[in-house]
Write an enzyme that holds these catalytic residues in place. Structure first.
Site, PDB file in Angstrom:
ATOM      1  N   ARG A   1       0.871  -1.186   0.000  1.00  0.00           N
ATOM      2  CA  ARG A   1       0.000   0.000   0.000  1.00  0.00           C
ATOM      3  C   ARG A   1       0.907   1.235   0.000  1.00  0.00           C
ATOM      4  NH1 ARG A   1      -4.897   0.132   4.121  1.00  0.00           N
ATOM      5  NH2 ARG A   1      -5.743   1.507   2.515  1.00  0.00           N
TER       6      ARG A   1
ATOM      7  N   GLN B   1     -14.955   1.530   7.794  1.00  0.00           N
ATOM      8  CA  GLN B   1     -14.106   1.333   8.982  1.00  0.00           C
ATOM      9  C   GLN B   1     -14.733   1.978  10.223  1.00  0.00           C
ATOM     10  OE1 GLN B   1     -12.989   2.216   5.982  1.00  0.00           O
ATOM     11  NE2 GLN B   1     -10.911   1.500   5.581  1.00  0.00           N
TER      12      GLN B   1
ATOM     13  N   ASP C   1      -2.328   9.055   8.011  1.00  0.00           N
ATOM     14  CA  ASP C   1      -1.508   8.059   7.308  1.00  0.00           C
ATOM     15  C   ASP C   1      -0.156   8.613   6.909  1.00  0.00           C
ATOM     16  OD1 ASP C   1      -4.426   7.070   6.889  1.00  0.00           O
ATOM     17  OD2 ASP C   1      -3.088   5.365   6.528  1.00  0.00           O
TER      18      ASP C   1
HETATM   19  O1  MRU Z   1      -7.498   2.234   4.615  1.00  0.00           O
HETATM   20  P1  MRU Z   1      -7.216   2.172   6.095  1.00  0.00           P
HETATM   21  O2  MRU Z   1      -8.309   1.528   6.862  1.00  0.00           O
HETATM   22  O3  MRU Z   1      -5.854   1.564   6.371  1.00  0.00           O
HETATM   23  O4  MRU Z   1      -7.139   3.690   6.535  1.00  0.00           O
HETATM   24  C1  MRU Z   1      -6.842   3.967   7.877  1.00  0.00           C
HETATM   25  C2  MRU Z   1      -6.878   5.408   8.212  1.00  0.00           C
HETATM   26  O5  MRU Z   1      -7.082   6.253   7.373  1.00  0.00           O
HETATM   27  C3  MRU Z   1      -6.573   5.773   9.637  1.00  0.00           C
HETATM   28  O6  MRU Z   1      -7.270   6.911  10.022  1.00  0.00           O
HETATM   29  C4  MRU Z   1      -5.061   6.046   9.779  1.00  0.00           C
HETATM   30  O7  MRU Z   1      -4.305   4.997   9.227  1.00  0.00           O
HETATM   31  C5  MRU Z   1      -4.656   6.258  11.184  1.00  0.00           C
HETATM   32  S1  MRU Z   1      -4.721   4.787  12.144  1.00  0.00           S
HETATM   33  C6  MRU Z   1      -4.108   5.140  13.687  1.00  0.00           C
END
Ligand code: MRU
Length: 363
Positions: free
Chosen positions: A92, A199, A240
């Protein structure tokens, strides 16, 4: 007690057990990863997700990838190390914690050319364990630094899942919220459902209700109205990747929430460990944004919702400009105002570009 989505079983010859987050909340299923490719797949398909959790899992993925060469010579070990890091880096693109963790385990293996492959494998495993332990400590510190910002409030909104499921510890945004509740804030948490992969509805609501914290799930499109009605007095989200000036990439939809918060005079906070900063990027412009499949939007869970002839655009993240962020809550304290100067003071001097930046990725 918070959930623990990542568990290493055994010594450096062991395996990685992950909670399959694609099955929650309906089923609590664990998957055992025995190869680096198993971990690559788990990250790619979001069985493990959330920036810090991706980093920790990838570090353990390197251990798994090196187990097959632990008996061989160092040249073969080093070649395999390159290969495994490249593979995991392609899982990713947006969460910088992935590249940060890979760089860290790589560095310990590179240090001593005379060490045997077996000894190097052991060092990589110890570093992976340290990354996990550090993440746990960072989450707790983020909770402590952020909780006072929510004192006395009765509503907070969050987007996506930045809880224990997304880290090796108590979470980032949710650590702040849970700690504020523990300290007596009478908070109801509004959880954006977070399309296209839910999520918020599936994971944040599950985590909070497991801890008996009041949680109300809303569709993403309801956030503005909830603010207008005065139901929330703050927003806290995770991140992220955060550029040197504080521009923050987080789950798609975060930017809209930040604009809405601004329009309603509500403070918008980001909670993230310093491992989520990418000081090699001056601003958010060049943060690589993952694009995912059309099926996630047009046919969620196999149910066709949009005509096959329609195009679909599915960016997984967006970038919120620093100007919309009241503060970034890190394990070292709260960065506020969010400026390049303040970021430098708290996070440190620019470091070399982590691999996997825009233009360098193998996807
Ligand atoms: O696609 P995801 O579910 O990995 O995205 C996660 C997020 O955007 C979270 O807000 C981010 O990674 C922070 S997690 C502490």
């Amino acid at each position: 007690m918070t959930v623990k989505p990542i568990t290493w079983i055994g010594d450096e010859t062991g395996l990685l057990r992950l909670l399959d987050q694609t099955r929650l909340p309906a089923e609590t299923e664990w998957i055992d990863c025995r190869t680096a490719t198993d971990v690559w797949r788990a990250i790619r398909t979001l069985q493990v997700r959330g920036a810090p959790a991706i980093g920790v899992s990838a570090a353990y993925g390197v251990v798994l990838g090196l187990q097959t060469v632990a008996e061989g010579d160092r040249a073969a070990f080093n070649r395999r190390l390159d290969e495994v890091c490249r593979e995991l880096a392609s899982s990713r693109p947006t969460a910088v914690n992935l590249f940060w963790a890979l760089d860290r385990v790589r560095r310990v293996a590179d240090v001593d050319c005379d060490a045997s492959s077996g000894e190097c494998l052991r060092r990589v495993w110890e570093e992976a364990k340290e990354i996990e332990a550090e993440d746990r400590r960072m989450c707790d510190a983020i909770g402590r630094h952020g909780a006072p910002l929510l004192a006395g409030l009765n509503g907070v909104l969050t987007h996506c899942n930045a809880g224990a499921l997304a880290t090796a510890g108590s979470g980032t945004a949710l650590a702040v919220i849970v700690e504020a509740v523990r300290q007596g804030a009478p908070l109801c948490v509004y959880a954006d459902e977070t399309r296209p992969l839910w999520q918020g509805a599936r994971l944040t609501a599950w985590e909070l209700t497991q801890q008996n914290i009041s949680c109300t799930v809303i569709c993403d499109s309801m956030a503005g109205w909830v603010m207008r009605q005065g139901r929330v007095q703050a927003v806290v989200v995770g991140a992220d990747r955060i550029a040197a000036n504080g521009d923050t990439a987080n789950k798609i939809g975060t930017y809209s929430v930040a604009q809405l918060a601004q329009a309603h005079g509500i403070p918008f906070y980001v909670a993230a460990p310093t491992s989520t900063f990418d000081l090699s990027l001056a601003d958010g412009e060049s943060i690589p944004i993952e694009e995912r499949s059309r099926e996630e939007v047009a046919a969620p869970q196999g149910k066709l919702l949009a005509p096959a002839a329609a195009d679909v655009y599915n960016p997984a993240f967006d970038v919120t400009p620093a100007s919309l962020i009241r503060g970034i809550i890190t394990e070292r304290g709260v960065i506020s105002p969010v400026t390049a100067d303040q970021v430098r003071q708290v996070v440190g001097a620019p470091r070399e570009a982590a691999s996997g930046h825009a233009g360098e990725r193998s996807r």
